[in-house]
Design a protein around this motif. Structure first.
Motif, PDB file in Angstrom:
ATOM      1  N   TRP A   1      11.242   0.027  18.476  1.00  0.00           N
ATOM      2  CA  TRP A   1      10.364  -1.236  18.037  1.00  0.00           C
ATOM      3  C   TRP A   1       9.784  -1.748  18.989  1.00  0.00           C
ATOM      4  CZ3 TRP A   1      10.255  -3.352  13.628  1.00  0.00           C
ATOM      5  CH2 TRP A   1      10.869  -3.285  12.477  1.00  0.00           C
TER       6      TRP A   1
ATOM      7  N   TRP B   1       6.792  -4.283  15.839  1.00  0.00           N
ATOM      8  CA  TRP B   1       6.302  -3.276  15.049  1.00  0.00           C
ATOM      9  C   TRP B   1       7.003  -1.920  15.491  1.00  0.00           C
ATOM     10  CZ3 TRP B   1       3.387  -1.107  11.810  1.00  0.00           C
ATOM     11  CH2 TRP B   1       2.519   0.350  12.161  1.00  0.00           C
TER      12      TRP B   1
ATOM     13  N   LEU C   1       6.886   0.090  10.537  1.00  0.00           N
ATOM     14  CA  LEU C   1       7.324  -1.008  10.206  1.00  0.00           C
ATOM     15  C   LEU C   1       7.101  -2.188  10.881  1.00  0.00           C
ATOM     16  CD1 LEU C   1      11.186   0.341   9.998  1.00  0.00           C
ATOM     17  CD2 LEU C   1       9.768  -0.054   8.028  1.00  0.00           C
TER      18      LEU C   1
ATOM     19  N   GLU D   1       7.746  -6.404  11.370  1.00  0.00           N
ATOM     20  CA  GLU D   1       8.837  -7.448  11.116  1.00  0.00           C
ATOM     21  C   GLU D   1       8.274  -8.554  11.697  1.00  0.00           C
ATOM     22  OE1 GLU D   1      13.725  -7.394  10.773  1.00  0.00           O
ATOM     23  OE2 GLU D   1      12.761  -7.543  12.860  1.00  0.00           O
TER      24      GLU D   1
ATOM     25  N   PRO E   1      14.046 -13.035   8.299  1.00  0.00           N
ATOM     26  CA  PRO E   1      12.754 -12.287   8.764  1.00  0.00           C
ATOM     27  C   PRO E   1      12.129 -11.613   7.616  1.00  0.00           C
ATOM     28  CG  PRO E   1      14.825 -11.482   9.765  1.00  0.00           C
ATOM     29  CD  PRO E   1      15.029 -12.552   9.126  1.00  0.00           C
ATOM     30  N   CYS E   2      10.954 -11.276   7.786  1.00  0.00           N
ATOM     31  CA  CYS E   2      10.383 -10.233   6.533  1.00  0.00           C
ATOM     32  C   CYS E   2       9.959  -8.783   7.172  1.00  0.00           C
ATOM     33  CB  CYS E   2       8.997 -11.248   6.154  1.00  0.00           C
ATOM     34  SG  CYS E   2       8.119  -9.992   5.035  1.00  0.00           S
ATOM     35  N   LEU E   3      10.433  -7.718   6.456  1.00  0.00           N
ATOM     36  CA  LEU E   3      10.312  -6.633   7.175  1.00  0.00           C
ATOM     37  C   LEU E   3       9.469  -5.704   6.063  1.00  0.00           C
ATOM     38  CD1 LEU E   3      11.219  -4.122   9.179  1.00  0.00           C
ATOM     39  CD2 LEU E   3      12.944  -3.797   7.497  1.00  0.00           C
ATOM     40  N   CYS E   4       8.473  -5.162   6.616  1.00  0.00           N
ATOM     41  CA  CYS E   4       7.526  -4.573   5.743  1.00  0.00           C
ATOM     42  C   CYS E   4       7.367  -2.963   6.052  1.00  0.00           C
ATOM     43  CB  CYS E   4       6.141  -5.184   5.330  1.00  0.00           C
ATOM     44  SG  CYS E   4       6.177  -6.840   4.650  1.00  0.00           S
TER      45      CYS E   4
END
Lengths: 207, 203
Positions: free
Chosen positions: B99, B108, B121, B123, B178-181
């Protein structure tokens, strides 16, 4: 470039559409039963029948996708070897025989391209697609689905069939589809939608 | 789940014509979406029918014998190694780098890959607003945890967002957590959501 190399999609056209009804009257071997026989009895004769039908067609598909004859030969052999090794995983409820073999060839091709382009990559094997939850979301005799899809494909207009082939094989990210067909993206999308809705309609009672 | 890949994308995925990292984004969505799996299965059946209808090209004379000889040799079945437990399949067998913080409330984690694809990823913390940016290439995002909103709608876990062309948006992380994509973008020049991240990484 796309996953099948430098592809000339025009050459991907199979037989004339008019040949389809004729081809369908010829009784084909029950490929699914042959795969089962390979899985259960290591049946070399059943395998030979599968090999003689599919290996030369996988080779054609790969060559038309831009692969040189030598690598197409090699990959067609690998595909059929994988058919032998994975025969026990073949589930006729999920895919018909030619569909299953198509996905094996596709995944091997992606894998080869990946190793050529960036050998250090740590991406997973594409054939190791996640095991889908085995809910009976669309349990259907996949062999029959294949047959219906095939019949529905034959009913598409030449423009619709061309757009399906292009969407199937050409690199979407680089606008190759629009360039190849010489029509704007909006038209590509609407034609594809129409073509797929026809395919869907053919499978309506399955969905 | 409300946001799905376009049909063109599913067809390209089935045909093996999607760049592989984008394929991973689609596969992540497919894992949780029976409706798209149905379209994918249909498209693969189209592939099967293409295959069946190709005229044969003669194989080498000894091809069958060679393959039969190879079937004699036993092979250990490949068992995927869970490299990133905690992520949904197929991302759990992918290797990601460490990360990196790329600004306030944003981090990222790149997918270890090569080529011109940038994927990884991203976040963001709740309330984080990404600067407005536009896209010129194709970018695909699958939400894994949490949600974000842009002018087109709200994206929750499992949703797939596909942007291309001159699309412009200003995503906001809108949930409590949090939003993780997982995101993949193509091209040598990075733009879009990742272009933003990229600038931070390079700076």
């Amino acid at each position: 470039m796309n996953a099948l190399g430098n592809l000339d999609v025009r050459r991907l056209t199979p037989h004339r559409p008019g040949a389809w009804p004729f081809a369908m009257t010829v009784s084909a071997p029950d490929f699914a039963a042959l795969i089962r026989s390979v899985a259960q009895h290591a049946d070399q004769e059943a395998f030979a029948t599968l090999f003689r039908h599919f290996a030369p067609r996988v080779k054609t598909m790969l060559m038309r996708g831009g692969a040189p004859a030598v690598s197409a030969e090699e990959l067609a052999q690998e595909t059929l070897l994988a058919v032998w090794r994975k025969a026990a995983q073949f589930d006729p409820e999920k895919a018909g025989a030619s569909t299953w073999i198509f996905t094996i060839a596709r995944n091997l091709r992606i894998d080869v391209l990946r190793r050529e382009r960036h050998p250090d990559t740590l991406l997973p094997d594409p054939s190791g697609e996640p095991a889908q939850p085995l809910q009976a979301d669309h349990v259907l005799a996949a062999g029959e689905r294949d047959e219906r899809v095939r019949a529905a494909m034959a009913m598409l207009s030449p423009e619709q069939a061309a757009v399906v082939r292009a969407a199937f094989f050409l690199d979407k990210a680089h606008g190759e589809i629009e360039r190849h067909l010489g029509i704007p993206l909006g038209t590509v999308k609407s034609r594809l939608r129409l073509a797929l809705s026809k395919l869907r309609a053919a499978l309506e009672d399955f969905a | 789940m409300q946001h799905h890949p376009t049909e063109a994308t599913l067809v390209a995925y089935a045909g093996g014509a999607l760049p592989e990292a984008m394929g991973l984004v689609v596969a992540t969505h497919l894992f949780g979406c029976p409706a798209c799996r149905h379209v994918k299965a249909m498209a693969e059946a189209v592939g099967g029918s293409f295959l069946n209808d190709f005229p044969p090209t003669a194989m080498d004379d000894d091809a069958l014998a060679l393959v039969l000889a190879r079937t004699e040799r036993p092979v250990a079945p490949a068992v995927p190694i869970p490299r990133s437990p905690g992520l949904p399949p197929p991302l759990d067998v992918c290797t990601f780098g460490p990360w990196r913080r790329i600004g306030l409330g944003l981090r990222w984690r790149p997918l270890v890959t090569g080529g011109s694809i940038l994927a990884g990823l991203l976040e963001g913390m709740p309330g984080k607003v990404l600067p407005a940016h536009s896209h010129t290439g194709m970018e695909m995002t699958c939400v894994i945890v949490g949600s974000f909103t842009d002018h087109d709608g709200r994206y929750r876990a499992g949703d797939l967002v596909e942007v291309e062309g001159t699309h412009q948006h200003r995503p906001t992380i809108d949930g409590d957590g949090p939003c993780l994509c997982f995101i993949a973008t193509e091209g040598v020049r990075f733009r879009g959501l990742l272009g933003f991240a990229q600038r931070w990484i390079i700076d």
